[in-house]
Write a protein that holds these residues in place. Structure first.
Motif, PDB file in Angstrom:
ATOM      1  N   GLU A  64       0.634  -1.632   0.017  1.00  0.00           N
ATOM      2  CA  GLU A  64       0.276   0.369  -0.115  1.00  0.00           C
ATOM      3  C   GLU A  64       1.101   1.357  -0.080  1.00  0.00           C
ATOM      4  O   GLU A  64       1.205   1.750  -0.525  1.00  0.00           O
ATOM      5  N   VAL A  65       1.836   0.949   0.969  1.00  0.00           N
ATOM      6  CA  VAL A  65       2.965   2.178   0.985  1.00  0.00           C
ATOM      7  C   VAL A  65       3.367   2.627  -0.360  1.00  0.00           C
ATOM      8  O   VAL A  65       3.507   3.445  -1.052  1.00  0.00           O
ATOM      9  N   ALA A  66       4.222   2.191  -1.864  1.00  0.00           N
ATOM     10  CA  ALA A  66       4.925   1.536  -2.672  1.00  0.00           C
ATOM     11  C   ALA A  66       3.678   1.899  -3.547  1.00  0.00           C
ATOM     12  O   ALA A  66       4.045   3.283  -4.252  1.00  0.00           O
ATOM     13  N   THR A  67       2.256   1.695  -3.317  1.00  0.00           N
ATOM     14  CA  THR A  67       1.288   2.074  -4.293  1.00  0.00           C
ATOM     15  C   THR A  67       0.445   3.757  -3.843  1.00  0.00           C
ATOM     16  O   THR A  67       1.008   4.737  -4.944  1.00  0.00           O
ATOM     17  N   LYS A  68       0.129   3.997  -2.615  1.00  0.00           N
ATOM     18  CA  LYS A  68      -0.012   5.262  -2.402  1.00  0.00           C
ATOM     19  C   LYS A  68       0.730   6.080  -2.278  1.00  0.00           C
ATOM     20  O   LYS A  68       0.910   7.364  -2.115  1.00  0.00           O
ATOM     21  N   GLU A  69       2.223   6.078  -1.704  1.00  0.00           N
ATOM     22  CA  GLU A  69       2.750   6.953  -0.778  1.00  0.00           C
ATOM     23  C   GLU A  69       4.368   6.922  -1.570  1.00  0.00           C
ATOM     24  O   GLU A  69       4.854   8.148  -1.502  1.00  0.00           O
ATOM     25  N   PHE A  70       5.008   6.100  -2.380  1.00  0.00           N
ATOM     26  CA  PHE A  70       5.940   6.380  -3.113  1.00  0.00           C
ATOM     27  C   PHE A  70       5.449   7.824  -3.539  1.00  0.00           C
ATOM     28  O   PHE A  70       7.144   8.580  -4.267  1.00  0.00           O
ATOM     29  N   PRO A  71       4.824   7.602  -4.315  1.00  0.00           N
ATOM     30  CA  PRO A  71       4.699   8.625  -5.603  1.00  0.00           C
ATOM     31  C   PRO A  71       5.101  10.151  -4.994  1.00  0.00           C
ATOM     32  O   PRO A  71       5.515  10.737  -5.625  1.00  0.00           O
ATOM     33  N   LYS A  72       3.846  10.120  -4.298  1.00  0.00           N
ATOM     34  CA  LYS A  72       4.008  11.510  -2.825  1.00  0.00           C
ATOM     35  C   LYS A  72       5.679  12.237  -2.999  1.00  0.00           C
ATOM     36  O   LYS A  72       5.811  12.904  -1.936  1.00  0.00           O
ATOM     37  N   LEU A  73       5.982  10.947  -2.632  1.00  0.00           N
ATOM     38  CA  LEU A  73       7.699  11.053  -1.440  1.00  0.00           C
ATOM     39  C   LEU A  73       8.942  11.539  -2.843  1.00  0.00           C
ATOM     40  O   LEU A  73       9.747  11.374  -2.236  1.00  0.00           O
ATOM     41  N   GLY A  74       8.133  10.854  -4.088  1.00  0.00           N
ATOM     42  CA  GLY A  74       9.363  11.019  -5.363  1.00  0.00           C
ATOM     43  C   GLY A  74      10.311  10.165  -5.300  1.00  0.00           C
ATOM     44  O   GLY A  74      11.008   9.985  -6.007  1.00  0.00           O
ATOM     45  N   ILE A  75       9.827   8.885  -5.017  1.00  0.00           N
ATOM     46  CA  ILE A  75       9.665   7.759  -5.706  1.00  0.00           C
ATOM     47  C   ILE A  75       8.681   7.049  -6.713  1.00  0.00           C
ATOM     48  O   ILE A  75       8.097   6.645  -6.484  1.00  0.00           O
ATOM     49  N   THR A  76       9.404   6.783  -7.863  1.00  0.00           N
ATOM     50  CA  THR A  76       9.823   6.314  -9.369  1.00  0.00           C
ATOM     51  C   THR A  76       9.978   4.384  -8.725  1.00  0.00           C
ATOM     52  O   THR A  76      10.503   4.663  -8.881  1.00  0.00           O
ATOM     53  N   VAL A  77       8.666   3.508  -8.690  1.00  0.00           N
ATOM     54  CA  VAL A  77       9.081   2.430  -9.040  1.00  0.00           C
ATOM     55  C   VAL A  77       8.362   1.427 -10.148  1.00  0.00           C
ATOM     56  O   VAL A  77       8.071   0.651 -10.421  1.00  0.00           O
ATOM     57  N   GLY A  78       7.802   2.052 -10.867  1.00  0.00           N
ATOM     58  CA  GLY A  78       6.554   1.679 -12.509  1.00  0.00           C
ATOM     59  C   GLY A  78       5.205   1.220 -11.061  1.00  0.00           C
ATOM     60  O   GLY A  78       5.317   1.933  -9.528  1.00  0.00           O
ATOM     61  N   THR A  79       4.340   0.472 -11.893  1.00  0.00           N
ATOM     62  CA  THR A  79       3.695  -0.138 -10.443  1.00  0.00           C
ATOM     63  C   THR A  79       3.337  -0.747 -10.423  1.00  0.00           C
ATOM     64  O   THR A  79       3.995  -2.231 -10.576  1.00  0.00           O
TER      65      THR A  79
END
Ligand code: FAD
Ligand code: NAD
Length: 474
Positions: A64-79
């Protein structure tokens, strides 16, 4: 017949109660055997309880963190995608590591694991307890012991009218190993299991509806916390049907159809899900234990009573889920140490007023001591200090501002009577409240203890400062 193997202590059940008792007995030089019928040690907790549920909670939270929080933190890992079989495999691997760890500790402390189902069969003429162990292959081993500890734990409580059907109507064990993410999961019971495992499957993509008999979630938690907690879970996408009972379940072609009714009675309605998790509590497990051979009876709810862990029959003791008190692994562990210390003639001790509770959702809920409702009902004059995580700098920086800490203290003496936390890492933070209360701390003791900055633990200090209205950061 082969002569019975003789021990100082025979423990029946290898869960947190039984295995900790066996290890403590070994440490104190007692000759000890632990009878466990599962293929692995560790009981409910390690095999199908605390540990696998926490493995899935951890993995699903990271998803959930990777899906919802990573983009906000400036982390891009794909979907991010869920590979459920890998998630289950890492869970199984962790569980195996833990159960093997107990086996290692048994060897290290010279505790014998007797594999099979244990049955108490009476007493020898010399007054030793007798236990017969039947292994899976039918081999029978006879044991005698000066003391027997019953630590047989508990099992899920079934709901009348709702029969378990593999993969469709399941208990917590089924919910720990679903082969795919259900589209619609219905959870019966908004207690600890329902909310933890409901959270796992919601995070992984299920639509989760929780049906609860009472008007409050969280089985016994402080009402103000329960309200905030339910609001938080609703915001995350969980749906609640409170004050509602399930009267029947029917497995149909397109899912499981539940019939619901208001708890107080009234018009019925139906609710259909792909999978239904029944999580309405657990009941003590004593099947086939041979209690009748020594004249021990269970109470109306199936529990074995105890007085300082004594069963009422000389040389027979009871600990853990099978006896009264909260059904928690750490309560069983405290009793395990105490019972062996009593047997060894030492001063065992369990403080039942200071057994913490934690619900490992996101965020977590944790508490120790009395709720506001309990203090009011007991006529205690108390003060309340409350501090929100929105005002805690570490929580703010981490974007984890949901929740608060609440400290309840005696109005006259300032003694801390209860600490309730809904927020990030509440389960870790509650440890300091347990220590403080075990030492009889006043709220001012916590308030004047230096806490590192910036940490979430400052919220505990600030809530304690709030008792005398000198909170500084809110
Ligand atoms: P158990 O762990 O149930 O162990 C009893 C053992 O005795 C079992 O292995 C059983 O096979 C064995 N046994 C029974 N009868 C016999 C017999 N006649 N002969 C031989 N062996 C026998 N608690 C927490 O504190 N924290 C958590 O996070 C937590 N999460 C949980 C999650 C889930 C999904 C569940 C179901 C429970 C959870 N619990 C948690 C509760 C915790 O698992 C129990 O409180 C704890 O396991 C109780 O320990 P015990 O030793 O009394 O019994
Ligand atoms: P629980 O007692 O925590 O919650 C059961 C819930 O089901 C309650 O809210 C109750 O009101 C509700 N309920 C009862 N009958 C109902 C009915 N007919 N219809 C609808 N709702 C109904 O029980 P649980 O969640 O099954 O957990 C069992 C035990 O396992 C608990 O004692 C708990 O301490 C332990 N456990 C602990 C943890 C943890 O410490 N994090 C995690 C999981 C389990």
């Amino acid at each position: 017949m082969a002569e019975a193997a003789s021990y100082d202590v025979v423990i029946i059940g290898g869960g947190p109660g039984g295995y900790n008792a066996a290890i403590r007995a070994g440490q104190l030089g007692l000759k000890v055997a632990c009878v466990e019928m599962r293929d692995t040690l560790g009981g409910t907790c390690l095999n199908v309880g605390c540990m696998p549920s926490k493995a899935l909670l951890h993995a699903s939270e990271l998803f959930e963190v990777a899906t919802k929080e990573f983009p906000k933190l400036g982390i891009t890992v794909g979907t991010p995608k869920v590979d459920l079989s890998q998630m289950m495999a890492q869970k199984a691997e962790s569980v195996t590591g833990l159960t093997k760890g107990i086996e290692f500790l048994f060897k290290k402390n010279k505790a014998d694991w007797i594999k099979g189902k244990g049955k108490i069969t009476g007493q020898t003429p010399e007054g030793l307890g007798q236990v017969e162990v039947t292994a899976a292959d039918g081999t029978v081993t006879q044991l005698t012991a000066k003391d027997i500890v019953i630590a047989t734990g508990s099992e899920p409580t079934p709901l009348p009218g709702v029969d378990f059907v593999e993969g469709k109507v399941i208990d917590s064990t089924g919910a720990l190993s679903l082969p795919s993410v259900p589209k619609k999961l219905i959870v019966i019971g908004a207690g600890v299991i329902g909310l933890e495992l409901g959270s796992v499957w919601r995070r992984l993509g299920a639509e989760v509806t929780v049906v609860e008999f009472l008007d409050k979630v969280g089985a016994g938690m402080d009402a103000e916390v329960a309200t905030a907690f339910q609001r938080g879970l609703t915001k995350q996408g969980m749906t609640f049907k409170m004050g509602t009972k399930v009267t029947s379940a029917k497995v149909a072609k397109d899912g499981v159809v539940l019939t619901l009714e208001p708890a107080a009675g009234g018009a019925t309605e139906t609710l259909t899900g792909d999978v239904v998790l029944v999580a309405i509590g657990r009941r003590p497990y004593t099947a086939g234990l041979g209690l009748e051979s020594v004249g021990i009876e269970t109470d109306k709810r199936g529990f074995l009573a105890n007085d300082h862990l004594k069963s009422g029959k000389d040389g027979i003791w009871v600990i853990g889920d099978v006896t009264h008190g909260p059904m928690l692994a750490h309560k069983a562990e405290e009793e395990a140490v105490a019972v062996i210390e009593y047997i060894a003639g030492k001063a065992g001790h369990v403080d039942y007023d200071l057994v913490p509770s934690v619900i490992y959702t996101g965020p977590e809920v944790a508490w120790v001591g009395k709720t506001e409702e309990q203090l009011k009902a007991a006529g205690v004059d108390f003060k309340k200090g409350k501090f929100p995580f929105t005002a805690n700098s570490r929580a703010k920086i981490n974007h984890e501002t949901e929740g608060f800490v609440k400290v309840l203290a005696d109005s006259k003496t300032d003694k801390v009577l209860g600490v309730h936390i809904y927020g990030p890492q509440a389960g870790e933070l509650i440890g300091e409240a347990c220590i403080a209360m075990a030492f009889g701390a006043a709220a001012e003791d916590i308030a004047r203890t230096c806490h590192a900055h910036p940490t979430r633990s400052e919220a505990v200090k600030q809530a304690a400062m709030g008792i005398d209205n000198w909170t500084m950061q809110a």
